[in-house]
Design a protein around this motif. Structure first.
Motif, PDB file in Angstrom:
ATOM      1  N   GLY A   1       0.763  -1.239   0.000  1.00 40.81           N
ATOM      2  CA  GLY A   1       0.000   0.000   0.000  1.00 40.81           C
ATOM      3  C   GLY A   1       0.795   1.291   0.000  1.00 40.81           C
ATOM      4  O   GLY A   1       0.207   2.364   0.086  1.00 40.81           O
ATOM      5  N   GLN A   2       2.101   1.213  -0.095  1.00 41.54           N
ATOM      6  CA  GLN A   2       2.915   2.427  -0.111  1.00 41.54           C
ATOM      7  C   GLN A   2       2.566   3.321  -1.302  1.00 41.54           C
ATOM      8  O   GLN A   2       2.549   4.540  -1.193  1.00 41.54           O
ATOM      9  N   CYS A   3       2.262   2.714  -2.419  1.00 38.59           N
ATOM     10  CA  CYS A   3       1.919   3.481  -3.626  1.00 38.59           C
ATOM     11  C   CYS A   3       0.664   4.322  -3.399  1.00 38.59           C
ATOM     12  O   CYS A   3       0.602   5.482  -3.801  1.00 38.59           O
ATOM     13  N   VAL A   4      -0.318   3.745  -2.738  1.00 42.22           N
ATOM     14  CA  VAL A   4      -1.570   4.456  -2.484  1.00 42.22           C
ATOM     15  C   VAL A   4      -1.338   5.624  -1.533  1.00 42.22           C
ATOM     16  O   VAL A   4      -1.906   6.697  -1.715  1.00 42.22           O
ATOM     17  N   LEU A   5      -0.497   5.424  -0.551  1.00 42.50           N
ATOM     18  CA  LEU A   5      -0.198   6.506   0.394  1.00 42.50           C
ATOM     19  C   LEU A   5       0.553   7.652  -0.274  1.00 42.50           C
ATOM     20  O   LEU A   5       0.319   8.818   0.039  1.00 42.50           O
ATOM     21  N   LEU A   6       1.445   7.330  -1.196  1.00 38.07           N
ATOM     22  CA  LEU A   6       2.287   8.355  -1.823  1.00 38.07           C
ATOM     23  C   LEU A   6       1.661   8.999  -3.063  1.00 38.07           C
ATOM     24  O   LEU A   6       1.991  10.140  -3.385  1.00 38.07           O
TER      25      LEU A   6
ATOM     26  N   VAL B   1      -3.161   8.166  -8.451  1.00 39.28           N
ATOM     27  CA  VAL B   1      -2.697   7.255  -9.498  1.00 39.28           C
ATOM     28  C   VAL B   1      -2.895   5.784  -9.123  1.00 39.28           C
ATOM     29  O   VAL B   1      -3.119   4.956 -10.000  1.00 39.28           O
ATOM     30  N   PHE B   2      -2.822   5.468  -7.832  1.00 38.72           N
ATOM     31  CA  PHE B   2      -2.905   4.074  -7.389  1.00 38.72           C
ATOM     32  C   PHE B   2      -4.034   3.869  -6.389  1.00 38.72           C
ATOM     33  O   PHE B   2      -4.338   4.748  -5.594  1.00 38.72           O
TER      34      PHE B   2
ATOM     35  N   LEU C   1      -4.124   0.396 -10.954  1.00 35.95           N
ATOM     36  CA  LEU C   1      -3.640   1.608 -11.592  1.00 35.95           C
ATOM     37  C   LEU C   1      -4.836   2.444 -12.031  1.00 35.95           C
ATOM     38  O   LEU C   1      -5.659   1.992 -12.820  1.00 35.95           O
ATOM     39  N   LEU C   2      -4.939   3.659 -11.501  1.00 35.67           N
ATOM     40  CA  LEU C   2      -6.048   4.543 -11.833  1.00 35.67           C
ATOM     41  C   LEU C   2      -5.742   5.448 -13.017  1.00 35.67           C
ATOM     42  O   LEU C   2      -6.650   5.864 -13.728  1.00 35.67           O
TER      43      LEU C   2
ATOM     44  N   VAL D   1       1.491  15.399 -10.103  1.00 37.81           N
ATOM     45  CA  VAL D   1       1.527  14.232  -9.212  1.00 37.81           C
ATOM     46  C   VAL D   1       2.679  13.287  -9.540  1.00 37.81           C
ATOM     47  O   VAL D   1       2.853  12.264  -8.869  1.00 37.81           O
ATOM     48  N   ARG D   2       3.471  13.625 -10.521  1.00 36.11           N
ATOM     49  CA  ARG D   2       4.534  12.706 -10.962  1.00 36.11           C
ATOM     50  C   ARG D   2       5.611  12.467  -9.912  1.00 36.11           C
ATOM     51  O   ARG D   2       6.144  11.364  -9.826  1.00 36.11           O
ATOM     52  N   GLU D   3       5.920  13.443  -9.107  1.00 36.23           N
ATOM     53  CA  GLU D   3       6.935  13.225  -8.066  1.00 36.23           C
ATOM     54  C   GLU D   3       6.461  12.169  -7.077  1.00 36.23           C
ATOM     55  O   GLU D   3       7.230  11.306  -6.652  1.00 36.23           O
ATOM     56  N   GLY D   4       5.187  12.218  -6.709  1.00 34.36           N
ATOM     57  CA  GLY D   4       4.613  11.195  -5.830  1.00 34.36           C
ATOM     58  C   GLY D   4       4.655   9.820  -6.459  1.00 34.36           C
ATOM     59  O   GLY D   4       4.891   8.816  -5.778  1.00 34.36           O
ATOM     60  N   VAL D   5       4.439   9.759  -7.768  1.00 33.67           N
ATOM     61  CA  VAL D   5       4.502   8.484  -8.482  1.00 33.67           C
ATOM     62  C   VAL D   5       5.934   7.944  -8.456  1.00 33.67           C
ATOM     63  O   VAL D   5       6.145   6.742  -8.243  1.00 33.67           O
TER      64      VAL D   5
END
Length: 65
Positions: free
Chosen positions: A14-19, A23-24, A35-36, A44-48
């Motif tokens: 779940g790290q992707c969803v938190l960051l 997108v996730f 993948l949303l 939002v690319r830096e978070g990705v």
């Protein structure tokens, strides 16, 4: 940027969803990544990128373009 994920290797951390929640997401039944947005907006690319780096199973692949 294009984002690809390998759902079959996801461990559901779940790290992707938190960051990068724009997108996730995670499936309700097992926590596997969804993948949303395969082509996220510049804002939002830096978070990705952080999500890809933080993924313990390394299932997020980024193609910079």
């Amino acid at each position: 940027m294009r984002v690809d994920v390998e759902q079959d290797k996801c461990v559901g951390a779940g790290q992707c969803v938190l960051l990068a929640p724009e997108v996730f997401d995670q499936r309700d039944e097992d926590g596997i990544v969804e993948l949303l947005d395969a082509r996220p907006a510049p804002g939002v690319r830096e978070g990705v990128r952080e999500a890809a780096a933080a993924c313990p199973a390394a299932v997020i692949r980024l193609v910079e373009a």
